[in-house]
Design an enzyme around this catalytic site. Structure first.
Site, short mmCIF file in Angstrom:
data_model
loop_
_atom_site.label_atom_id
_atom_site.label_comp_id
_atom_site.label_asym_id
_atom_site.label_seq_id
_atom_site.Cartn_x
_atom_site.Cartn_y
_atom_site.Cartn_z
N GLU A 1 18.93 -10.81 15.48
CA GLU A 1 18.63 -11.60 14.39
C GLU A 1 17.74 -11.03 13.13
O GLU A 1 16.71 -11.17 13.49
CB GLU A 1 18.79 -13.15 14.52
CG GLU A 1 18.60 -14.50 12.90
CD GLU A 1 17.55 -15.17 13.31
OE1 GLU A 1 18.47 -16.32 12.51
OE2 GLU A 1 16.47 -15.16 13.55
N ASP B 1 15.37 -14.19 18.68
CA ASP B 1 14.93 -15.20 17.85
C ASP B 1 14.13 -14.16 16.61
O ASP B 1 13.18 -13.81 16.76
CB ASP B 1 14.53 -16.53 17.65
CG ASP B 1 14.88 -17.06 17.20
OD1 ASP B 1 15.73 -17.21 16.14
OD2 ASP B 1 13.72 -18.18 16.60
C1 GLC Z 1 16.14 -18.81 13.85
C2 GLC Z 1 16.78 -20.01 14.36
C3 GLC Z 1 16.40 -21.19 13.87
C4 GLC Z 1 15.66 -21.82 14.06
C5 GLC Z 1 14.44 -20.61 13.83
C6 GLC Z 1 12.63 -21.09 14.30
O1 GLC Z 1 16.19 -18.90 12.44
O2 GLC Z 1 18.81 -19.36 14.49
O3 GLC Z 1 17.65 -21.93 13.84
O4 GLC Z 1 15.31 -23.17 13.17
O5 GLC Z 1 14.37 -18.91 13.72
O6 GLC Z 1 12.84 -20.54 15.09
#
Ligand code: GLC
Length: 553
Positions: free
Chosen positions: A244, A204
């Site tokens: 991500e 993440d």
């Molecule tokens: C990432 C996730 C999202 C979440 C954020 C904070 O962007 O995809 O859903 O709210 O991280 O953890």
């Protein structure tokens, strides 16, 4: 590299499927999905052609960000099951050829995590330095990730009189990865889940995770990511990090590592995804073609993860303001279908007005683009969002299994569900997996077929991609080739038929193009010339069959 020598690099040709256990299938009838329910659907996923299951956070949580606010990195949310249930799912999946990866959310914890509770209680706590504190908020105290929901990045902790950093919500304090004790905790967390049999992590918010606030001493934050990867490798030969990283390609490249492949194993292609929507809005493949051309080359072991939709808002933050407005106007005309000034809260079918030709064209693209396809649960049956739920969670509704109560997701009273399926045309009565399982013409069967063709076409994951010149402006023609062979894919973005004249100059006269979805075989003329017709929003996958290459399909 020869594909045949690299069968252990499983992620190069995987079919990834993301789901939230909480909204997939409720086995014990309490209104919340659970691991016991998921275990019953592993065969469904195997039949779909999934080879990698990505589980969204299932850890104990304060539940103010749908599980992305963890209170125990080693635990399992008791509503979803136990460690025993998790292991059953991992084992069953593995038995059906599916590897499981899990969300690693270590940029921050929930503010109710025992570390933060202790850190807050006293400046002398050993956990104080697990987080990032300042006497005064730094000047750059803006640019919040959730405009409209948060206004700052630093929150005053009244009791101790200092401010703590929170990249996301104020109830999600950032961990201080400059602190070696925190890095050890993260390593232990990784080691723990690997030991239970998982095959890697969806990491993440990677850029925020490795970002070290001003004044902190960590010479090269990428060194930390390299460390993580080295640790992972020592513990498991097959484990991957799927990151991500929503940044321009040039910056994204750094996250694969200097000798690419030293840091993240796979990264989502956010740029390509955004360009795809601009192309769809314009019925013109050029924005997508431009993105594909700009996509940097990566190491043979690294991979791009393509997606059409994920669990968050469909972000359009990398388009220009004017481009974003075009996509908004086409696919989210109502202000309530947008969020944070940058994203759309709808799923693909509703954006495309339910047009099956267009929806199938998009998924054909998803499976044929160089890289691996990632599906978000429910995409395979064409689920829509629940428009009555505002914001990002509109797309996180229960999986629609049948036309019975709660779409077959749960036998509980509807009032006990944490999220509800939509009403109207996308309600479970009309869109559900059971009905589509029995209908060979359904989207579900179509996606199965795409996955099956993808899996016998390793050149898509492994090959070198090219965009081919031709004379039909509404059509994207790309080819992928590797030692096993070559595939050419055509996609028509317009609502009108198109005739495409191509020249596959380096293919021998007499070579044939075999249609992977139909009976056609087309012989190439002199200089590899061939002419093809595509219907409105039509698409084709054509394998170049050279005499004697003995390929399937
Ligand atoms: C990432 C996730 C999202 C979440 C954020 C904070 O962007 O995809 O859903 O709210 O991280 O953890």
């Amino acid at each position: 590299m020869k594909i045949t020598d690299t069968s252990d690099l499983w992620w190069k040709t995987s079919v990834v499927y993301c789901l939230d256990v909480e909204t997939y299938l409720d086995h014990d009838g309490d209104g919340v999905g659970d691991f016991a329910g998921l275990a019953q659907r592993i065969d469904y996923l195997a039949d779909l052609g999934v080879t990698c299951l990505w589980l969204m956070p299932f850890y104990p949580t304060a539940d103010r960000d749908d599980g992305y606010d963890v209170t125990d990195f080693y635990g399992v949310d008791p509503r979803l099951g136990t460690h025993g249930d998790v292991v059953e799912v991992i084992r069953t999946a593995r038995d059906r050829g599916i590897r499981v990866i899990v969300d690693l959310v270590v940029n921050h914890t929930a503010d109710t995590h025992p570390w933060f509770v202790a850190a807050r209680r006293s400046r002398n706590s050993r956990y104080r330095d697990y987080y990032v504190w300042r006497d005064e908020p730094p000047a750059n105290n803006v640019n919040t990730v959730f405009p409209g929901e948060e206004t700052t990045l630093w929150e005053l902790d009244e009791k101790s009189g200092q401010y703590y950093l929170h990249t996301f919500y104020r109830h999600q304090p950032d961990l201080n990865i400059g602190n070696p004790a925190v890095r050890d905790e993260i390593a232990k967390t990784i080691g723990f889940w690997l030991q239970l049999g998982i095959s890697g992590f969806r990491v993440d918010a990677v850029p925020f995770l490795i970002e070290v606030p001003e004044g902190e001493d960590l010479a090269d934050p990428h060194e930390y990511l390299r460390d993580l990867r080295r640790f992972l490798r020592r513990r498991s030969r097959e484990a991957v990090l799927l990151g991500e990283v929503n940044l321009p390609y040039k910056e994204q490249l750094d996250y694969f590592g200097d000798n690419q492949g030293e840091e993240l194993t796979l990264q989502f292609d956010f740029i390509g995804m955004q360009a795809l929507y601009l192309s769809l809005a314009r019925s013109d493949p050029r924005p997508l073609a431009k993105a594909l051309r700009a996509r940097p080359a990566i190491a043979p072991e690294a991979q791009w993860a393509n997606f059409v939709r994920n669990h968050d808002e469909l972000t359009l933050d990398k388009l220009t303001d004017a481009e974003r407005e075009e996509v908004f106007a086409a696919f989210a005309p109502d202000e309530r279908q947008r969020v944070y000034g940058r994203g759309i809260t709808r799923r693909l079918p509703t954006m495309l007005g339910g047009d099956p030709r267009r929806i199938r064209m998009v998924y054909s693209l998803l499976f044929s683009l160089p890289g691996v396809p990632v599906l978000f649960y429910g995409e395979e049956i064409g689920m829509g969002e629940n428009p009555d739920i505002l914001g990002r969670t509109s797309v996180r509704t229960p999986m629609q299994w049948s036309d019975s109560r709660n779409g077959g997701f749960s036998p509980a009273a509807p009032s006990r569900l944490t999220s509800r399926p939509p009403e109207g045309g996308y309600a479970p009565e009309h869109i559900n997996a059971s009905q589509q399982l029995n209908d060979d013409e359904s989207l579900l069967h179509f996606i199965r077929k795409l996955a099956a063709r993808y899996r016998i076409s390793p050149e898509i994951g492994w090959g070198t991609a090219e965009l081919l010149e031709h004379d039909a402006p509404s059509v994207l023609v790309h080819s992928v080739r590797a030692d096993v062979g070559r595939m050419v894919a055509l996609h028509n973005f317009a609502d009108e038929p198109a005739r495409v004249r191509l020249a596959l100059e380096d293919e021998p006269e007499g070579a044939e193009l075999t249609d992977l979805f139909g009976p056609d075989r087309l012989a190439l003329g002199p200089a590899g010339r061939v002419e093809l017709d595509l219907p409105a929003y039509g698409w084709r996958w054509l394998r170049v069959a050279r005499p004697g290459d003995g390929r399937l399909g």
